[in-house]
Design an enzyme around this catalytic site. Structure first.
Site, PDB file in Angstrom:
ATOM      1  N   HIS A 121       0.840  -1.211   0.000  1.00 24.62           N
ATOM      2  CA  HIS A 121       0.000   0.000   0.000  1.00 24.62           C
ATOM      3  C   HIS A 121       0.866   1.247   0.000  1.00 24.62           C
ATOM      4  O   HIS A 121       1.800   1.381   0.779  1.00 24.62           O
ATOM      5  CB  HIS A 121      -0.960   0.013   1.197  1.00 24.62           C
ATOM      6  CG  HIS A 121      -0.309  -0.271   2.501  1.00 24.62           C
ATOM      7  ND1 HIS A 121       0.006  -1.554   2.922  1.00 24.62           N
ATOM      8  CD2 HIS A 121       0.115   0.545   3.496  1.00 24.62           C
ATOM      9  CE1 HIS A 121       0.576  -1.503   4.107  1.00 24.62           C
ATOM     10  NE2 HIS A 121       0.665  -0.233   4.480  1.00 24.62           N
TER      11      HIS A 121
HETATM   12  P1  AMP Z   1       1.629   0.547   7.417  1.00 28.17           P
HETATM   13  O1  AMP Z   1       2.410   0.860   8.647  1.00 28.17           O
HETATM   14  O2  AMP Z   1       2.296   1.120   6.185  1.00 28.17           O
HETATM   15  O3  AMP Z   1       1.326  -0.913   7.265  1.00 28.17           O
HETATM   16  O4  AMP Z   1       0.285   1.341   7.552  1.00 28.17           O
HETATM   17  C1  AMP Z   1      -0.962   0.720   7.580  1.00 28.17           C
HETATM   18  C2  AMP Z   1      -2.025   1.794   7.493  1.00 28.17           C
HETATM   19  O5  AMP Z   1      -3.276   1.154   7.373  1.00 28.17           O
HETATM   20  C3  AMP Z   1      -2.105   2.709   8.705  1.00 28.17           C
HETATM   21  O6  AMP Z   1      -2.035   4.057   8.266  1.00 28.17           O
HETATM   22  C4  AMP Z   1      -3.453   2.376   9.356  1.00 28.17           C
HETATM   23  O7  AMP Z   1      -4.094   3.511   9.881  1.00 28.17           O
HETATM   24  C5  AMP Z   1      -4.223   1.805   8.190  1.00 28.17           C
HETATM   25  N1  AMP Z   1      -5.202   0.786   8.531  1.00 28.17           N
HETATM   26  C6  AMP Z   1      -5.121  -0.155   9.497  1.00 28.17           C
HETATM   27  N2  AMP Z   1      -6.175  -0.996   9.426  1.00 28.17           N
HETATM   28  C7  AMP Z   1      -6.923  -0.581   8.385  1.00 28.17           C
HETATM   29  C8  AMP Z   1      -8.119  -1.043   7.802  1.00 28.17           C
HETATM   30  N3  AMP Z   1      -8.748  -2.123   8.265  1.00 28.17           N
HETATM   31  N4  AMP Z   1      -8.636  -0.355   6.745  1.00 28.17           N
HETATM   32  C9  AMP Z   1      -8.007   0.748   6.256  1.00 28.17           C
HETATM   33  N5  AMP Z   1      -6.866   1.227   6.761  1.00 28.17           N
HETATM   34  C10 AMP Z   1      -6.324   0.576   7.811  1.00 28.17           C
END
Ligand code: AMP
Ligand code: ZN
Length: 206
Positions: A121
């Site tokens: 992502h």
């Molecule tokens: P990362 O540290 O790059 O894996 O960031 C993961 C991101 O996903 C964070 O900014 C979270 O706030 C976001 N996140 C966590 N769970 C969900 C979810 N179920 N749906 C959408 N975003 C999420």
């Protein structure tokens, strides 16, 4: 007391960056949550045959999107030279969502060195960091130190080296660093003091 609001601190389904230190095994694979969110019309901002753009469920700024490929790519390590075009496409779509959102705000597009959520992502995040969900040092440092890799640098790495290999040993330290303003580098001892301070900066492109 149970936490309230959209970013309750008692949530169990977020990442190490989100501050969970529990050793207990979760009842379900919380780190797969992005896959469910990709299909959630409430969070979807854009969909085409190659990517989905969703609103981050726990946004760390006024505007915080995640651009995800439909192809199953777990993380940066899984990238192959053949993914170069797709990576550029994620970047292009990220820029488009900025233009549709607020062209006057500063944004960054990038990846966490050690993501907590599975499925590649791209973060597209405005640089105001004005959000109740941005609560702790780990959150702050994950977006304002070299823990956050610009999308352009990741694209160049894949182009030049055929893979994205990051030295994971040095990143945990970054999350523990003292709090510093991302604009003027002034140091703060608490998150509330830092969050009050950053309001003085002009995030706009003008
Ligand atoms: P990362 O540290 O790059 O894996 O960031 C993961 C991101 O996903 C964070 O900014 C979270 O706030 C976001 N996140 C966590 N769970 C969900 C979810 N179920 N749906 C959408 N975003 C999420
Ligand atoms: Zn400052």
């Amino acid at each position: 007391m149970a936490a309230s609001g959209p970013c309750g601190s008692k949530r169990k389904n977020e990442s190490s960056v989100e501050g969970s230190s529990s050793n207990k095994k979760p009842a379900f694979a919380w780190n797969k949550g992005l896959l469910a969110s990709m299909d959630d019309p409430e969070l979807q901002e854009y969909v085409d045959e190659r990517v989905v753009i969703i609103k981050d469920k726990y946004p760390k700024a006024k505007h915080h999107f995640l651009v995800l490929p439909k192809e199953n790519i777990p993380n940066l390590k899984s990238l192959k030279p053949s993914h170069l075009d797709l990576l550029k496409y994620l970047h292009k779509k990220g820029k488009e969502i900025i233009h549709r959102t607020d062209e006057t705000l500063k944004f960054r597009l990038g990846y966490h060195a050690i993501p907590s959520m599975s499925h590649l992502h791209l973060h597209v995040i405005s640089q105001d960091f004005d959000s109740p969900c941005l609560k702790n040092k780990k959150h702050w440092n994950s977006f304002t130190t070299e823990y956050f890799f610009d999308s352009k640098d990741i694209i160049n790495m894949l182009k030049d080296e055929g893979k994205v290999q990051l030295d994971s040993s040095k990143f945990q330290e970054m999350l523990k660093r003292n709090l510093r303003c991302h604009v003027c580098r002034k140091e703060f001892s608490t998150m509330p003091a830092l969050k009050t301070h950053i309001k003085v900066h002009n995030y706009r492109i003008t």
